[in-house]
Enzyme design. Structure first.
Site, PDB file in Angstrom:
ATOM      1  N   CYS A   1      13.240  11.245   7.303  1.00 37.19           N
ATOM      2  CA  CYS A   1      13.269  10.816   8.705  1.00 37.19           C
ATOM      3  C   CYS A   1      14.667  11.033   9.284  1.00 37.19           C
ATOM      4  O   CYS A   1      14.833  11.198  10.486  1.00 37.19           O
ATOM      5  CB  CYS A   1      12.874   9.352   8.809  1.00 37.19           C
ATOM      6  SG  CYS A   1      13.830   8.315   7.703  1.00 37.19           S
TER       7      CYS A   1
ATOM      8  N   GLU B   1       9.645   1.409  10.696  1.00 34.51           N
ATOM      9  CA  GLU B   1      10.621   2.476  10.425  1.00 34.51           C
ATOM     10  C   GLU B   1       9.872   3.787  10.620  1.00 34.51           C
ATOM     11  O   GLU B   1       9.076   4.178   9.761  1.00 34.51           O
ATOM     12  CB  GLU B   1      11.150   2.368   8.988  1.00 34.51           C
ATOM     13  CG  GLU B   1      11.950   1.110   8.695  1.00 34.51           C
ATOM     14  CD  GLU B   1      13.342   1.116   9.315  1.00 34.51           C
ATOM     15  OE1 GLU B   1      13.776   2.164   9.843  1.00 34.51           O
ATOM     16  OE2 GLU B   1      13.985   0.060   9.279  1.00 34.51           O
TER      17      GLU B   1
ATOM     18  N   LYS C   1       0.862  -1.180   0.000  1.00 40.31           N
ATOM     19  CA  LYS C   1       0.000   0.000   0.000  1.00 40.31           C
ATOM     20  C   LYS C   1       0.898   1.229   0.000  1.00 40.31           C
ATOM     21  O   LYS C   1       1.444   1.616   1.020  1.00 40.31           O
ATOM     22  CB  LYS C   1      -0.931   0.019   1.219  1.00 40.31           C
ATOM     23  CG  LYS C   1      -2.096   0.959   0.981  1.00 40.31           C
ATOM     24  CD  LYS C   1      -2.420   1.911   2.108  1.00 40.31           C
ATOM     25  CE  LYS C   1      -1.517   3.033   2.427  1.00 40.31           C
ATOM     26  NZ  LYS C   1      -1.468   4.174   1.539  1.00 40.31           N
TER      27      LYS C   1
ATOM     28  N   GLU D   1       9.395  16.532  14.625  1.00 42.47           N
ATOM     29  CA  GLU D   1      10.002  16.451  13.293  1.00 42.47           C
ATOM     30  C   GLU D   1       9.589  17.696  12.521  1.00 42.47           C
ATOM     31  O   GLU D   1       8.394  17.977  12.404  1.00 42.47           O
ATOM     32  CB  GLU D   1       9.413  15.248  12.553  1.00 42.47           C
ATOM     33  CG  GLU D   1      10.197  13.992  12.670  1.00 42.47           C
ATOM     34  CD  GLU D   1       9.700  12.932  11.693  1.00 42.47           C
ATOM     35  OE1 GLU D   1       8.495  12.664  11.655  1.00 42.47           O
ATOM     36  OE2 GLU D   1      10.542  12.374  10.994  1.00 42.47           O
TER      37      GLU D   1
END
Ligand code: NAP
Length: 493
Positions: free
Chosen positions: A296, A262, A186, A393
């Site tokens: 990331c 992850e 997906k 983030e």
């Protein structure tokens, strides 16, 4: 390469528009579609099928049906399919790069870099496919033989993010193929086109029907939820935000589903007083600006010794000032748009809050006016501890700088986060560099290096940055389980 409108259309026309189930490309069962947008212009690039809940189940049916034969396919054959896919992607690097530039926004030259990186997983795991042997031994009491074997875990659900459309897919698909697992992929709704083109390349490379099934969808939770609760699914590999990862882990616990996660990062970038400042600035450019900061692994907090902080900030600003914000198809573009309005608003609110908290803006600090979701490359100094921008983030081209005076203080600042993906350390003192590896709670460390991604290395985090590793010899282990056979030896005394 000069990118023309005709070339863009040519590449977009090559992308399949359906979902892929059991080797057949088809429309979604409910006829639903989704639009993929160019973040540099806001225009629709392509309309493609959007899978329904039933399509999700059909994709898992196909993966389950293909599993037994695929696991029996010789490892060499599986490896050779990957090798052919590596060659095809490499030959068609310009096409893949342009497609990523169009749907994700990164400058074309950077997208070419991602093609090299993404293709490398295909080559690496084509080589790993034939190296999954177990072992044979005699038990310590001499009464039995122990046979240890590695087997594919079985049908996997792979969920990928939008920021590296090719590499995040190949980093999961290549080890799954190498291990003998079938898959339902997906891809992210914002950037599904690259995965669809890549699936067509895998078919061309000889991947049998049903091994890879693709269900791009506007309704991620609704479509993947039932699969995670289906007894036939054996593994979930997810790359994305910690927030979504956490909720998928909770769902996966119901069937004790094996998972790889992850997740997000909040990378500290430490510059010590003995660092080579040129190298540190160069590393900072890579660690901060790669992918417009939408990675990331992006350096999220620059923690710089007070004796070099001003020099570092001014040289970093000089380099950042020379960047050119433009659509990634333009030859002069070095910074593309952010992925969407929501992301740009979030970046701007973090910057605004930091300024309100007392930070100083050395460069940039606001959205670029006009079409698309561009944001100015930005440097903030004197960012107070506790500011939101140091905790979340950023996912944009914004570099907050804080100062430290002692090594203990730098380590405490760096570790003060729930994330633990990567850290960067710049120092000329090797002992200190190695000591930082020991003291920093991260799965990866860039020592005088602004990039750590490498197909041959185990990528992954600790704390809330995730579970498991992708790449390296560890990467294939995520798709294998160990079976032990105890063989009695009746002749043993
Ligand atoms: P995201 O919002 O968590 O989405 C990631 C994927 O999960 C997408 O395919 C998304 O589908 C899907 N998803 C969202 N909600 C879901 C649900 N309830 N059930 C099943 N699937 C669901 O993350 P993102 O914004 O795409 O990516 C950015 C994040 O990924 C950042 O936090 C970044 O740090 C992280 N990331 C981590 C790594 C790593 O290796 N550690 C690498 C790259 C990115 P939709 O697209 O339809 O929402």
């Amino acid at each position: 390469m000069a990118i023309t409108a005709e070339l863009e259309t040519e590449v977009l026309d090559k992308v399949p528009t359906g979902i892929l189930i059991g080797g057949t490309w088809r429309d979604a069962s409910e006829g639903d579609t989704l639009d993929v947008e160019d973040p540099a212009t806001g225009q629709i690039l392509k309309t493609i099928a959007s899978a329904s809940r039933e399509d999700g189940v059909a994709a898992l049916d196909a993966a389950v049906a293909a599993q037994e034969n695929w696991a029996k396919t010789p490892a060499r054959e599986r490896g050779e399919i990957l090798r052919r896919a590596f060659e095809l992607v490499t030959e068609r690097a310009d096409e893949f790069a342009l497609l990523m530039t169009l749907e994700m926004g990164k400058p074309f030259a950077e997208a070419k870099g991602e093609v090299t990186y993404g293709a490398e997983f295909l080559r690496w795991f084509s080589e790993e496919a034939v190296r999954t042997s177990g072992r044979y031994s005699t038990s310590p009491d001499g009464k039995s033989r122990l046979l240890v074997n590695k087997k594919p875990v079985g049908p996997c659900l792979l969920i990928t993010p939008w920021n590296f459309p090719l590499a995040m897919a190949t980093r999961k698909i290549a080890p799954a193929i190498a291990a003998g697992c079938t898959m339902v992929l997906k891809p992210a709704t914002l950037t599904p086109l690259t995965s669809l083109l890549f699936a067509a390349v895998l078919e061309e490379a000889g991947l049998p029907a049903g091994v890879l099934n693709i269900i791009q969808t506007k309704n991620a939770g609704k479509v993947t939820g039932p699969l995670i609760k289906d007894d036939r699914l054996r593994k979930l590999s997810f790359t994305g935000s910690t927030e979504v990862g956490r909720s998928l882990l909770a769902d996966a616990s119901e069937k004790v589903l094996r998972t790889s996660m992850e997740l997000g990062g909040n990378a500290p970038f430490l510059v010590f007083e003995d660092a080579d400042i040129d190298a540190a600035v160069q590393g900072a450019m890579l660690a901060k600006l790669r992918n417009m900061g939408e990675a990331c692994t992006a350096a999220n907090r620059f923690i710089v010794h007070e004796s070099v902080a001003d020099e570092f900030a001014s040289r970093f600003a000089e380099k950042m000032r020379a960047l050119q914000t433009a659509r990634g198809t333009e030859e002069h573009s070095t910074v593309g748009p952010l992925i969407d309005q929501k992301s740009r608003d979030k970046v701007h609110s973090l910057v605004s809050d930091a300024l309100e908290d007392g930070a100083k803006c050395v460069l940039g600090g606001k959205p670029v006016e006009g079409k698309g979701y561009f944001y100015e490359p930005t440097i903030l100094t004197d960012v107070p501890a506790g500011s939101r921008i140091l905790q979340q983030e950023i996912f944009g081209p914004v570099a907050p700088i804080v100062r430290f005076s002692t090594e203990d203080e730098a380590v405490a600042l760096a570790n003060n986060t729930e994330y633990g993906l990567v850290a960067y350390v710049f120092t000329r003192d090797l002992n200190r560099g190695l000591r930082m590896g020991e003291r920093l709670d991260t799965g990866m460390l860039g020592l005088n290096a602004g990039v750590v991604s490498n197909a041959a290395a185990p990528f992954g985090g600790v704390k809330q940055s995730g579970l498991g590793r992708e790449g390296g010899s560890e990467g294939i282990e995520e798709y294998l389980y160990t079976q032990y056979v105890g063989i009695a030896d009746p002749t043993a005394s």
